[in-house]
Scaffold this motif. Sequence first.
Motif, PDB file in Angstrom:
ATOM      1  N   THR A 167      -6.062  62.353 -26.424  1.00 35.67           N
ATOM      2  CA  THR A 167      -6.392  63.001 -25.151  1.00 35.67           C
ATOM      3  C   THR A 167      -7.878  62.706 -24.909  1.00 35.67           C
ATOM      4  O   THR A 167      -8.577  62.172 -25.773  1.00 35.67           O
ATOM      5  N   GLN A 168      -8.384  63.085 -23.714  1.00 36.69           N
ATOM      6  CA  GLN A 168      -9.773  62.753 -23.381  1.00 36.69           C
ATOM      7  C   GLN A 168     -10.741  63.369 -24.384  1.00 36.69           C
ATOM      8  O   GLN A 168     -10.545  64.495 -24.811  1.00 36.69           O
ATOM      9  N   ARG A 169     -11.781  62.604 -24.792  1.00 36.63           N
ATOM     10  CA  ARG A 169     -12.726  63.099 -25.778  1.00 36.63           C
ATOM     11  C   ARG A 169     -14.103  62.540 -25.457  1.00 36.63           C
ATOM     12  O   ARG A 169     -14.213  61.490 -24.811  1.00 36.63           O
TER      13      ARG A 169
END
Length: 431
Positions: A420-422
């Motif tokens: 997921t976005q990081r």
Amino acid sequence: MQKDDAKLELPNKEAVELAIKHGTLGQPVIDIQQLGHQGYFTFDPGFMSTASCKSAITFIDGDNGILLHRGYTIADLVQNSSYLELCYLLMNGELPDQTQSDNFSSEIRQHTLVHEQLRNFYSGFPRSSHPMAILCGVVGGLSAFYHDSLNIDNPEHRHIAAMRLIAKMPTIAAMAYKYSIGQPFVYPQNNMSYAENFLHMLFSVPAEPEERPDPILVNAMDRILILHADHEQNASTSTVRTAGSSAANPFACIAAGIAALWGPAHGGANEAVLNMLEEIGSENNIPKYIARAKDKSDPFRLMGFGHRVYKNFDPRAKLMQETCYEVLNHLDLLDDPLFKLAMKLEKIALQDEYFVEKKLYPNVDFYSGIVLRALKIPKSMYTAVFATSRTAGWVANWLEMLGQPPLRITRPRQLYTGHTQRPFVPIDKRT
Ligand code: SDX
């Protein structure tokens, strides 16, 4: 097309009604085009249960071992037709009358030569190059020519591209063979039939007195070309459709199909079958190789066996076996050890419960290599012969797709399993 509905129950949503569409033959399809708007995609790696398009060209009934080209059985076509007549049928939907047949053959003859500059492409390849590597490069290179017909929205441009491809493929394939053995290229002879010309360009040697190819072997080559011409939405045909869906150059689309066909799981299997038979060597080794094919820890598969669609005999395999017998008989080679080994291997495999349970039968590639070997075609050229034949199916599907506007680019979705976005981490902070 008859229309009824499927109902899909989705969590926390109203049931979704999906239209069921029926073709003229085969399984109906559930039209899921609207499913994306319901927040779901379908998941079908390898498209085991997915119909990618509508097509009227070829139909396979895998359970009953039936193959139809525009409604005609492959057996009827092998026994009564010719490869060029089948090309006309695949492209136009009907068998040609005599005038149409003569005109089609004469138009093909106008395009059998390749541009003299194309000959220079070959010298860039090592002599040891696999002919399929050369075919990928040279056919892709054809996209640099023919600027008189690049508008794929123009039916005449599409037609002449299709005719050029069918006409030139044997010339290009034969040139790849001649290049590999250091012999001069042989020009097509337009007073010969398509299959005869192909054998002529493969085996004629300028220093030798002109001899027309043996008519029995010409007939065998024509049958081989008929048997490999088209086969629904197989991997290479789907590749051609995908490339064509972006409105790419037709020669580049066929080069993509050649690349996909080359793999040993697909058209490269005929060469792999011969390698396998030579490796097995004798009938006493058959049980060992059957055991290897059944051993999940062993990547070895019985090449020429199994098929995504046929769960019964591949009708082409039976017709190819008959051709094999006729050619070997004609050449007094019925004692050919590889032919006998292949028949024994087939017999044993078909009695083994693993192959019976998994419905693994010989496919078109199982006997084709033995016939091609009897025709003195080197193993490395087997898939090039397959590609020459399948050009008819590729161009017929390409024409059908472009003739069914609007052209929609093939762009499947995915099940994303990545991060997921990081936040980005500077290099001095990375552990
Ligand atoms: C062509 O699509 C077309 O129409 C292709 C073609 C055409 O004209 O365009 O017909 C031409 O490509 C013919 C196929 C040529 N390839 C081969 O002969 C290579 C050997 N066969 C396979 O690798 C395989 O059978 C395929 C690729 C042809 C089909 O693969 P599928 O449909 O994806 O089936 P699969 O790999 O999922 O196999 C199902 C089961 C597996 O066992 P389980 O995981 O279920 O336990 O059968 C086994 C496979 O391990 N299996 C084989 C086998 N083929 C399948 N086991 C041993 N030997 C084999 N040949």
